[in-house]
Write an enzyme that holds these catalytic residues in place. Sequence first.
Site, PDB file in Angstrom:
ATOM      1  N   ILE A 181       4.142  33.254  19.248  1.00 57.48           N
ATOM      2  CA  ILE A 181       4.918  32.490  20.274  1.00 57.48           C
ATOM      3  C   ILE A 181       4.652  31.090  20.237  1.00 57.48           C
ATOM      4  CG2 ILE A 181       6.031  32.172  22.578  1.00 57.48           C
ATOM      5  CD1 ILE A 181       5.810  35.323  22.622  1.00 57.48           C
ATOM      6  N   ASP A 202      -7.259  27.983  19.896  1.00 61.07           N
ATOM      7  CA  ASP A 202      -7.165  29.581  19.749  1.00 61.07           C
ATOM      8  C   ASP A 202      -8.436  29.789  18.725  1.00 61.07           C
ATOM      9  OD1 ASP A 202      -6.867  31.972  18.644  1.00 61.07           O
ATOM     10  OD2 ASP A 202      -4.552  31.739  19.022  1.00 61.07           O
ATOM     11  N   THR A 220      -1.192  33.578  25.250  1.00 56.90           N
ATOM     12  CA  THR A 220      -2.299  34.554  24.943  1.00 56.90           C
ATOM     13  C   THR A 220      -2.065  35.753  25.537  1.00 56.90           C
ATOM     14  OG1 THR A 220      -3.621  34.234  26.854  1.00 56.90           O
ATOM     15  CG2 THR A 220      -4.208  32.783  24.985  1.00 56.90           C
ATOM     16  N   ARG A 254       1.533  36.082  30.256  1.00 60.74           N
ATOM     17  CA  ARG A 254       1.170  37.182  31.076  1.00 60.74           C
ATOM     18  C   ARG A 254       0.837  36.451  32.590  1.00 60.74           C
ATOM     19  NH1 ARG A 254       3.976  39.683  29.360  1.00 60.74           N
ATOM     20  NH2 ARG A 254       3.943  41.864  28.341  1.00 60.74           N
ATOM     21  N   GLU A 293       3.972  42.256  39.083  1.00 62.64           N
ATOM     22  CA  GLU A 293       5.412  42.429  38.979  1.00 62.64           C
ATOM     23  C   GLU A 293       5.966  43.775  39.048  1.00 62.64           C
ATOM     24  OE1 GLU A 293       6.625  41.054  35.029  1.00 62.64           O
ATOM     25  OE2 GLU A 293       5.200  39.075  35.142  1.00 62.64           O
ATOM     26  N   HIS A 296      10.702  37.156  34.677  1.00 66.50           N
ATOM     27  CA  HIS A 296      10.177  37.712  33.430  1.00 66.50           C
ATOM     28  C   HIS A 296      11.261  37.900  32.462  1.00 66.50           C
ATOM     29  CE1 HIS A 296       6.927  40.281  31.422  1.00 66.50           C
ATOM     30  NE2 HIS A 296       7.482  39.554  30.406  1.00 66.50           N
ATOM     31  N   LEU A 297      12.060  36.445  31.969  1.00 61.74           N
ATOM     32  CA  LEU A 297      13.210  36.668  31.238  1.00 61.74           C
ATOM     33  C   LEU A 297      13.015  36.221  29.793  1.00 61.74           C
ATOM     34  CD1 LEU A 297      15.706  35.098  33.621  1.00 61.74           C
ATOM     35  CD2 LEU A 297      15.524  37.434  33.006  1.00 61.74           C
ATOM     36  N   GLY A 298      11.615  35.819  29.458  1.00 57.94           N
ATOM     37  CA  GLY A 298      11.329  35.380  27.993  1.00 57.94           C
ATOM     38  C   GLY A 298      11.993  35.941  26.813  1.00 57.94           C
TER      39      GLY A 298
END
Length: 558
Positions: A170, A189, A222, A251, A280, A298-300
């Site tokens: 992503i 990263d 991450t 997250r 959540e 949380h619609l990703g």
Amino acid sequence: MSITSTPKPMNTNASESDALRILVLDNIAQEGLALLEAAEGIDYEIQTGLSGEALRTALSQFDGAVCRSGVKITAESLEGNTRLKAIARAGVGTDNIDKPAATRLGIVVMNTPTGNTVSTAEHTLALMLGLSRNLAPAHASLLDSKWDRKKFSGRQLAGKTLGIVGLGRIGQEVASRARAFGMTVIGYDPFLSNSQIEQLGIEPYETVESLLPEIDYLTVHTPLTPETKDLISTSQIASMKPGVRLINCARGGIYNEAALVEGLNSGHLGGVALDVYESEPCTDSPLFGMEGVLCTPHLGASTEEAQIQVAEEAVTLMTNYLKNGEIRHAVNTVAVDPKTMEKIRGYLDVAFRLGIMMSGWHGRAVESVALEYHGELVEQDTRLLTSAFCAGLLENVADHVNIINSSALCEERGIEVATHAKRDHATFSSLISVTVRGDGITCQASGTLFGKDMPRLVKVDNYPTDAYMDGILLIFTHQDIPGVIGYVGNVLAQEGVNIAQMAVGRVADEVGGRAIGVLNLDSPTSQESVDCVAQFDGIETARVINLPAHGELPDWLS
Ligand code: NAD
Ligand code: MLT
């Protein structure tokens, strides 16, 4: 709790009792259900909203479970489960599944890592744009009959610097889209090299701390781990430029929510956009309603395209595993495709039998295992062979051991497992050798495969042999003198036990030296007879080892 039961249509080949059963625990796209519907030999049920005892009971009645992030598959919900073989997550994050608990029980956990990548990257950009152009408050104000063009004036993305922490699937998609918007992208990263990062058109930074003062926008991609929990908190926010905007589509918990509230209240943060939350579902948060905050539930991954893809993929992963043993995208074990499985099935059987053999031959608490792989076998993924050996070692020690949980179970028991691969072709084209230590005793053995499915024991301690690794073995070490074999045959004959095969071997082929006898028996012999064999003058050790019959494979291999 909504419970829907979907009866299997009549096109299944399997009878009620031998059908594999799959439980769907969250709502997944119809296209995924259609694959279940069409799968031969599979029954499925949808039971959403389960938790506690109801979830535990339900999981115990199925071979596989498919879920999204709604259900929480905890250690308690898996407790005592002897049936479930796999959990497939339609999505990326498996943080709603207790993976150590699943691993201990030999349950494969798989995810669908790519199906929702683009959707989530697009959602990240949507939040960045929405935040920068005040879309949500402007829309609400207009619905409130106000025409306020001044208040909702925003900022451009072009020319700004975006920091990305986590440059996986992503993160990389976000980077390419951000560059298309004219942004400078910098990133961190620790699992990617600087040159890999540079090739993505991203300027690499060595630490999160060094990146923070440079950015106008920050987005994290991450997993939530002990390292990334509270990655961005009060002190990190203080090190950023005033007016910085933060986005989280990964997250909840990577940004400390209390620190976000503080940063917004002080005016240091120019905006916060969240798709994910520390807890959540989240319907109440001090962040909701604050100026400069844009939130989605949380619609990703919630697009038609992503949901179809992850549902189809999760169902396919599950049915392939249950029907053919194919493991793909496992997060708690090595992946194995059917071709590889076919290539190494025989050696997995050898390794498994060697494990059982060594547990019996060593006969005491095992402290360490050293496995050596020789020859052509080294080209294969030897981690599976190690797991198969460990499964054999614990076969008679623990319940429900398989290649998924065996290494973890060895670790739990404090058994150190070391492996070594050697490309050499000694006497055999492929060979597995093992040394087992514990309780002051060291034992060794080597095994190989004749043809496709004939496991052979070719060495026990220092004794060369050529014995069938099948069924009941009576192994005895002795002085190489006349009368020993005859005596053993006699003892067995007295209780009517027939010898199916026999192999003898001498250390350094020395006449009169030390020797071993490996007998394959057609029926079990009594402990009394084994003791009788062991007491004979010239015989040092006698032990019976029960291996699977020829061609008999453990469930996980058949
Ligand atoms: P990925 O595994 O492809 O990438 C994660 C990257 O994070 C890896 O490159 C890894 O090296 C890096 N990383 C790990 N620890 C790090 C650390 N301490 N510091 C910096 N980088 C670190 O995963 P992905 O598919 O890109 O997914 C990323 C996250 O997005 C996951 O948490 C996933 O659950 C979440 N996700 C959310 C949604 C949503 O609906 N909002 C949808 C899909 C995925
Ligand atoms: C994921 O990890 O795939 C996302 O959070 C999306 C989802 O939960 O379905």
